[in-house]
Design a protein around this motif. Structure first.
Motif, PDB file in Angstrom:
ATOM      1  N   LEU A   1      36.646  43.111  30.605  1.00 50.90           N
ATOM      2  CA  LEU A   1      35.499  42.751  31.437  1.00 50.90           C
ATOM      3  C   LEU A   1      36.126  42.840  33.035  1.00 50.90           C
ATOM      4  CD1 LEU A   1      32.727  41.796  30.903  1.00 50.90           C
ATOM      5  CD2 LEU A   1      33.467  39.468  31.099  1.00 50.90           C
TER       6      LEU A   1
ATOM      7  N   PHE B   1      35.309  42.130  36.735  1.00 54.26           N
ATOM      8  CA  PHE B   1      34.412  41.189  37.618  1.00 54.26           C
ATOM      9  C   PHE B   1      34.720  41.642  39.177  1.00 54.26           C
ATOM     10  CE2 PHE B   1      32.622  38.481  34.707  1.00 54.26           C
ATOM     11  CZ  PHE B   1      33.476  37.925  33.958  1.00 54.26           C
TER      12      PHE B   1
ATOM     13  N   GLY C   1      46.744  43.899  43.683  1.00 52.40           N
ATOM     14  CA  GLY C   1      47.516  43.022  42.482  1.00 52.40           C
ATOM     15  C   GLY C   1      48.120  44.007  41.590  1.00 52.40           C
TER      16      GLY C   1
ATOM     17  N   PHE D   1      30.660  35.767  42.176  1.00 55.87           N
ATOM     18  CA  PHE D   1      30.984  36.938  41.326  1.00 55.87           C
ATOM     19  C   PHE D   1      29.855  37.570  40.598  1.00 55.87           C
ATOM     20  CE2 PHE D   1      35.617  36.533  40.220  1.00 55.87           C
ATOM     21  CZ  PHE D   1      35.991  35.251  40.737  1.00 55.87           C
TER      22      PHE D   1
ATOM     23  N   GLU E   1      27.673  36.427  31.721  1.00 54.64           N
ATOM     24  CA  GLU E   1      27.470  36.126  33.156  1.00 54.64           C
ATOM     25  C   GLU E   1      28.761  36.072  33.585  1.00 54.64           C
ATOM     26  OE1 GLU E   1      23.661  33.484  32.433  1.00 54.64           O
ATOM     27  OE2 GLU E   1      25.071  32.651  33.813  1.00 54.64           O
ATOM     28  N   GLY E   2      28.829  36.150  35.035  1.00 56.52           N
ATOM     29  CA  GLY E   2      30.116  36.215  35.819  1.00 56.52           C
ATOM     30  C   GLY E   2      30.383  34.918  36.026  1.00 56.52           C
TER      31      GLY E   2
ATOM     32  N   GLN F   1      42.390  36.805  27.590  1.00 57.27           N
ATOM     33  CA  GLN F   1      43.366  36.994  28.830  1.00 57.27           C
ATOM     34  C   GLN F   1      42.638  36.181  30.134  1.00 57.27           C
ATOM     35  OE1 GLN F   1      46.605  37.942  28.412  1.00 57.27           O
ATOM     36  NE2 GLN F   1      46.038  38.371  26.490  1.00 57.27           N
ATOM     37  N   ASP F   2      43.397  35.568  31.060  1.00 57.97           N
ATOM     38  CA  ASP F   2      42.744  35.257  32.291  1.00 57.97           C
ATOM     39  C   ASP F   2      42.653  36.470  33.067  1.00 57.97           C
ATOM     40  OD1 ASP F   2      45.748  34.511  34.273  1.00 57.97           O
ATOM     41  OD2 ASP F   2      45.676  35.227  32.115  1.00 57.97           O
ATOM     42  N   PRO F   3      41.365  36.111  33.711  1.00 60.39           N
ATOM     43  CA  PRO F   3      41.263  37.162  35.008  1.00 60.39           C
ATOM     44  C   PRO F   3      42.348  37.402  35.830  1.00 60.39           C
ATOM     45  CG  PRO F   3      39.371  35.414  34.908  1.00 60.39           C
ATOM     46  CD  PRO F   3      40.595  34.962  34.113  1.00 60.39           C
TER      47      PRO F   3
ATOM     48  N   GLY G   1      43.610  30.473  35.592  1.00 59.39           N
ATOM     49  CA  GLY G   1      43.898  30.268  34.135  1.00 59.39           C
ATOM     50  C   GLY G   1      43.228  30.890  33.115  1.00 59.39           C
ATOM     51  N   ARG G   2      43.281  30.879  31.796  1.00 60.14           N
ATOM     52  CA  ARG G   2      42.797  31.514  30.837  1.00 60.14           C
ATOM     53  C   ARG G   2      41.496  30.875  30.259  1.00 60.14           C
ATOM     54  NH1 ARG G   2      47.540  34.093  27.033  1.00 60.14           N
ATOM     55  NH2 ARG G   2      48.642  35.118  28.678  1.00 60.14           N
TER      56      ARG G   2
ATOM     57  N   ARG H   1      43.279  36.303  47.371  1.00 67.26           N
ATOM     58  CA  ARG H   1      43.608  36.299  45.913  1.00 67.26           C
ATOM     59  C   ARG H   1      43.844  35.147  45.174  1.00 67.26           C
ATOM     60  NH1 ARG H   1      48.908  39.310  43.328  1.00 67.26           N
ATOM     61  NH2 ARG H   1      48.578  40.709  45.254  1.00 67.26           N
TER      62      ARG H   1
ATOM     63  N   PHE I   1      43.827  39.489  38.968  1.00 67.77           N
ATOM     64  CA  PHE I   1      43.494  40.147  40.401  1.00 67.77           C
ATOM     65  C   PHE I   1      43.911  41.693  40.346  1.00 67.77           C
ATOM     66  CE2 PHE I   1      42.374  40.677  44.726  1.00 67.77           C
ATOM     67  CZ  PHE I   1      43.467  41.314  45.346  1.00 67.77           C
TER      68      PHE I   1
ATOM     69  N   GLN J   1      39.405  41.052  33.185  1.00 68.96           N
ATOM     70  CA  GLN J   1      39.996  39.855  32.122  1.00 68.96           C
ATOM     71  C   GLN J   1      39.835  40.686  30.753  1.00 68.96           C
ATOM     72  OE1 GLN J   1      37.123  36.915  31.617  1.00 68.96           O
ATOM     73  NE2 GLN J   1      38.413  35.367  30.813  1.00 68.96           N
TER      74      GLN J   1
ATOM     75  N   GLN K   1      28.251  39.862  37.293  1.00 63.24           N
ATOM     76  CA  GLN K   1      28.209  39.500  35.901  1.00 63.24           C
ATOM     77  C   GLN K   1      29.002  40.274  35.089  1.00 63.24           C
ATOM     78  OE1 GLN K   1      23.672  40.329  35.518  1.00 63.24           O
ATOM     79  NE2 GLN K   1      23.720  38.165  34.562  1.00 63.24           N
TER      80      GLN K   1
ATOM     81  N   TYR L   1      38.639  41.957  39.505  1.00 63.62           N
ATOM     82  CA  TYR L   1      39.388  41.190  38.704  1.00 63.62           C
ATOM     83  C   TYR L   1      39.159  41.994  37.190  1.00 63.62           C
ATOM     84  CZ  TYR L   1      40.436  37.515  41.778  1.00 63.62           C
ATOM     85  OH  TYR L   1      40.791  36.691  42.720  1.00 63.62           O
TER      86      TYR L   1
END
Lengths: 114, 113
Positions: free
Chosen positions: B88, B90, B58, B104, A42-43, B41-43, A105-106, A101, B45, B37, B106, B35
């Motif tokens: 992924l 988003f 970005g 967001f 899911e998002g 890793q973090d998402p 974090g991870r 923007r 931009f 990901q 899915q 975004y």
């Protein structure tokens, strides 16, 4: 250069106890902070936010604390429930500059066990 | 309630192929954010659009392009795909530039083989 850091990739908590998820940021221009929750496949879904003019925001079992001097925020979940098991993302933005923007974090994988 | 719709949900492409990801925002939302990901890793931009105009950019590679159409849906076009593009993706939408109100989708899982 990661501007939002979640240094704990995972957290395991027993049901009914408090979960504390931490987040640090480096950009002093950030003035709005959000927590998102993400289940597999899911998002991210918005959970709670806090503006830099506050140091605490509460919504039911969820409370976010902001310490601007330390550039640190935390999400408290009490009491924790098994359904809270998910990945939690901390995010920050400078509402005065770019159009929306979010810096993420991870994530921290929270597991709440019975 | 209607949410952000992304299609496809999963996509497998070979290196050097192209891919198009689509995002349909919540009705009346006029702002779309993309975004990426990567694994562990973090998402990150990529790009955003407000009222069909690019509003912010970005870390989007030059091989990628995106646009927002008159019905406010957005498409992310990715060419000369590389293994590192596996991620992924988003999409989020909001009304105006209130990122705090963004919702967001899915996500689309792109695998490049």
């Amino acid at each position: 250069d990661q501007q939002v850091k979640q240094n704990s990739p995972s957290l395991s908590v027993q049901e009914g106890r408090i979960s504390i998820l931490n987040c640090d940021y480096t950009n002093s221009m950030f003035d709005y902070f959000l927590w998102y929750k993400k289940y597999p496949a899911e998002g991210p879904t918005f959970l709670i936010s806090i503006s830099s003019i506050k140091d605490k925001n509460e919504d039911g079992r969820f409370t976010v604390f902001l310490n601007k001097s330390a550039k640190h925020l935390s999400l408290h979940i009490v009491p924790s429930q098994p359904g809270d098991s998910a990945v939690y993302f901390c995010a920050a933005t400078d509402r005065g500059s770019t159009l929306g923007r979010l810096y993420f974090g991870r994530g921290t994988q929270l597991t709440v066990w019975p | 309630a209607a949410g952000v719709i992304q299609s496809p949900r999963h996509l497998i492409k070979e290196k050097r192929e192209t891919a198009t990801l689509k995002c349909y925002p919540i009705p009346r939302h006029d702002t779309v954010y993309w975004y990426q990901q990567g694994p562990g890793q973090d998402p990150q931009f990529l790009i955003s659009f407000y009222e069909k105009m690019q509003s912010d950019k970005g870390s989007i590679p030059d091989r990628f392009s995106a646009q927002q159409f008159s019905d406010y849906h957005s498409e992310l076009n990715m060419s000369s795909l590389e293994l590192g593009d596996s991620a992924l993706y988003f999409c989020a939408s909001s009304f105006g530039t209130a990122i705090s109100e963004a919702f967001f989708g899915q996500g689309t899982r792109l695998t490049v083989v």
